[in-house]
Design an enzyme around this catalytic site. Structure first.
Site, PDB file in Angstrom:
ATOM      1  N   HIS A 192      -4.159  -4.013  -2.876  1.00 28.11           N
ATOM      2  CA  HIS A 192      -4.659  -3.731  -1.527  1.00 28.11           C
ATOM      3  C   HIS A 192      -4.832  -2.242  -1.274  1.00 28.11           C
ATOM      4  CE1 HIS A 192      -3.060  -7.914  -0.203  1.00 28.11           C
ATOM      5  NE2 HIS A 192      -4.249  -7.989  -0.785  1.00 28.11           N
TER       6      HIS A 192
ATOM      7  N   CYS B 290     -16.009  12.706   6.400  1.00 29.21           N
ATOM      8  CA  CYS B 290     -16.123  12.847   4.956  1.00 29.21           C
ATOM      9  C   CYS B 290     -16.806  14.186   4.645  1.00 29.21           C
ATOM     10  CB  CYS B 290     -16.946  11.696   4.380  1.00 29.21           C
ATOM     11  SG  CYS B 290     -17.355  11.921   2.639  1.00 29.21           S
TER      12      CYS B 290
ATOM     13  N   GLY C 115       9.555 -10.560  -2.815  1.00 25.32           N
ATOM     14  CA  GLY C 115       9.364 -10.110  -1.432  1.00 25.32           C
ATOM     15  C   GLY C 115       7.975 -10.336  -0.872  1.00 25.32           C
TER      16      GLY C 115
ATOM     17  N   VAL D  82       0.842  -1.210   0.000  1.00 24.32           N
ATOM     18  CA  VAL D  82       0.000   0.000   0.000  1.00 24.32           C
ATOM     19  C   VAL D  82       0.874   1.257   0.000  1.00 24.32           C
ATOM     20  CG1 VAL D  82      -1.943  -1.161   1.136  1.00 24.32           C
ATOM     21  CG2 VAL D  82      -0.201  -0.039   2.550  1.00 24.32           C
TER      22      VAL D  82
HETATM   23  P1  OAD Z   1       5.038 -10.353   4.545  1.00 23.32           P
HETATM   24  O1  OAD Z   1       5.552  -9.536   5.662  1.00 23.32           O
HETATM   25  O2  OAD Z   1       4.041 -11.444   4.816  1.00 23.32           O
HETATM   26  O3  OAD Z   1       6.232 -11.038   3.767  1.00 23.32           O
HETATM   27  C1  OAD Z   1       7.345 -10.267   3.387  1.00 23.32           C
HETATM   28  C2  OAD Z   1       8.267 -11.201   2.631  1.00 23.32           C
HETATM   29  O4  OAD Z   1       9.356 -10.425   2.167  1.00 23.32           O
HETATM   30  C3  OAD Z   1       8.828 -12.329   3.494  1.00 23.32           C
HETATM   31  O5  OAD Z   1       8.706 -13.536   2.764  1.00 23.32           O
HETATM   32  C4  OAD Z   1      10.306 -11.929   3.698  1.00 23.32           C
HETATM   33  O6  OAD Z   1      11.145 -13.078   3.727  1.00 23.32           O
HETATM   34  C5  OAD Z   1      10.560 -11.122   2.435  1.00 23.32           C
HETATM   35  N1  OAD Z   1      11.610 -10.109   2.555  1.00 23.32           N
HETATM   36  C6  OAD Z   1      11.917  -9.350   3.638  1.00 23.32           C
HETATM   37  N2  OAD Z   1      12.921  -8.495   3.319  1.00 23.32           N
HETATM   38  C7  OAD Z   1      13.234  -8.709   1.994  1.00 23.32           C
HETATM   39  C8  OAD Z   1      14.161  -8.139   1.095  1.00 23.32           C
HETATM   40  N3  OAD Z   1      14.994  -7.155   1.466  1.00 23.32           N
HETATM   41  N4  OAD Z   1      14.193  -8.608  -0.184  1.00 23.32           N
HETATM   42  C9  OAD Z   1      13.359  -9.603  -0.578  1.00 23.32           C
HETATM   43  N5  OAD Z   1      12.449 -10.198   0.238  1.00 23.32           N
HETATM   44  C10 OAD Z   1      12.388  -9.748   1.506  1.00 23.32           C
HETATM   45  O7  OAD Z   1       4.407  -9.323   3.494  1.00 23.32           O
HETATM   46  P2  OAD Z   1       3.478  -9.674   2.271  1.00 23.32           P
HETATM   47  O8  OAD Z   1       3.797 -10.991   1.683  1.00 23.32           O
HETATM   48  O9  OAD Z   1       3.477  -8.483   1.383  1.00 23.32           O
HETATM   49  O10 OAD Z   1      -2.452  -7.628   3.321  1.00 23.32           O
HETATM   50  O11 OAD Z   1       2.028  -9.768   2.982  1.00 23.32           O
HETATM   51  C11 OAD Z   1       0.914  -9.938   2.130  1.00 23.32           C
HETATM   52  C12 OAD Z   1      -0.230  -9.230   2.728  1.00 23.32           C
HETATM   53  O12 OAD Z   1      -0.372  -9.596   4.104  1.00 23.32           O
HETATM   54  C13 OAD Z   1      -0.102  -7.724   2.775  1.00 23.32           C
HETATM   55  O13 OAD Z   1      -0.458  -7.111   1.564  1.00 23.32           O
HETATM   56  C14 OAD Z   1      -1.121  -7.380   3.832  1.00 23.32           C
HETATM   57  C15 OAD Z   1      -0.770  -8.428   4.842  1.00 23.32           C
HETATM   58  O14 OAD Z   1      -1.834  -8.796   5.602  1.00 23.32           O
HETATM   59  C16 OAD Z   1      -3.354  -6.590   3.441  1.00 23.32           C
HETATM   60  O15 OAD Z   1      -2.997  -5.510   3.880  1.00 23.32           O
HETATM   61  C17 OAD Z   1      -4.741  -6.917   3.005  1.00 23.32           C
END
Ligand code: OAD
Length: 237
Positions: free
Chosen positions: A113, A142, A182, A97
């Site tokens: 999202h 609002c 990521g 976001v």
């Molecule tokens: P996460 O916090 O679940 O996962 C982040 C991922 O990035 C992990 O697998 C880490 O290993 C990896 N990571 C961390 N640092 C990194 C780097 N420097 N380079 C590459 N990878 C790295 O975040 P998301 O997968 O984005 O949903 O989470 C998905 C959704 O869960 C989000 O959009 C949010 C959350 O609930 C909503 O807001 C609806």
């Protein structure tokens, strides 16, 4: 492995990137699964980022987003954002976001999202407004209907914007290569895009600092920071 991934991306007529919080980690924006830091450590993001959490304590939720907005407002795009933004031929689907991909200059960004850079009417009247992330507002009404304003992001229990999902799903169904960057790939339906691309025959390249739920679907998995790997993957020969 990097060369094989570069070839897969170069040979692909249609390439899509699919990113999560790890893309912005090197910009200083915490990921979801990292332990929350500081005063927010005692709060559960799932609780705060929900209609129930907002109904229970709207000021607390707005204060939490104000803190996150300041972090994003102070952050700069990292080399991975810049490398992705430089590829106008790639559709960038993100779960993030933050606005760092757009601030890096990316034009085709599908924010599944939503965006923390905007507020929208919680009453559903359709009013939206841009937010100054360096000086985020408190709880506001609002101006069109008087209902509370809230960040224009998808909260737990809320539906993803249908048009964004339709574009992302169609692109993943049609692409030759999906560059997954990521993400823990644990939150659906967004994470389902990886399986959709795989089933449609796309090559799956995963960039992450550690194995994830995307690992089993990867044709090529590159373990390391996105800020180092993504520029190498997308650099022109
Ligand atoms: P996460 O916090 O679940 O996962 C982040 C991922 O990035 C992990 O697998 C880490 O290993 C990896 N990571 C961390 N640092 C990194 C780097 N420097 N380079 C590459 N990878 C790295 O975040 P998301 O997968 O984005 O949903 O989470 C998905 C959704 O869960 C989000 O959009 C949010 C959350 O609930 C909503 O807001 C609806």
């Amino acid at each position: 492995m990097i060369d094989a991934a570069r070839r897969m991306l170069a040979d692909g007529q249609s390439v899509v990137s699919f990113s999560g919080a790890g893309l912005s980690a090197e910009s200083g924006v915490g990921t979801f699964r990292d332990a929350q830091d500081g005063l927010w450590a005692k709060y559960d993001p799932v609780q705060l980022a929900s209609p129930e959490g907002f109904a229970a304590d709207p000021e607390l939720v707005i204060d939490w987003y104000a803190a996150r907005r300041r972090v994003v407002g102070d952050a700069q795009p990292n080399p991975a954002h810049v490398a992705l933004a430089g590829r106008r031929d790639i559709l960038h689907v993100t779960q993030n976001v933050d606005d760092l991909l757009s601030r890096a200059g990316a034009e085709q960004v599908i924010a599944l999202h939503g965006s923390i850079g905007f507020d929208r009417c919680h009453g559903g009247c359709g009013h939206t407004e841009c937010v100054d992330m360096t000086d985020p507002p408190g709880l506001l009404e609002c101006p069109a209907c008087g209902a509370p304003l809230r960040p224009a992001v998808v909260w737990f229990g809320e539906a993803m914007p249908q048009e964004a999902w339709d574009i992302a799903e169609r692109a993943c169904r049609d692409c030759d290569a999906l560059l997954v960057i990521g993400t823990s790939a644990v939150v659906y339906p967004a994470a389902g895009l990886i399986g959709i691309a795989k089933s449609a025959g796309a090559g799956i390249i995963v960039v992450n600092t550690q194995p994830s739920e995307a690992s089993p679907l990867a044709d090529i998995e590159l373990l390391g920071p996105a800020g180092e790997i993504v520029p190498k993957l997308l650099a022109h020969n």
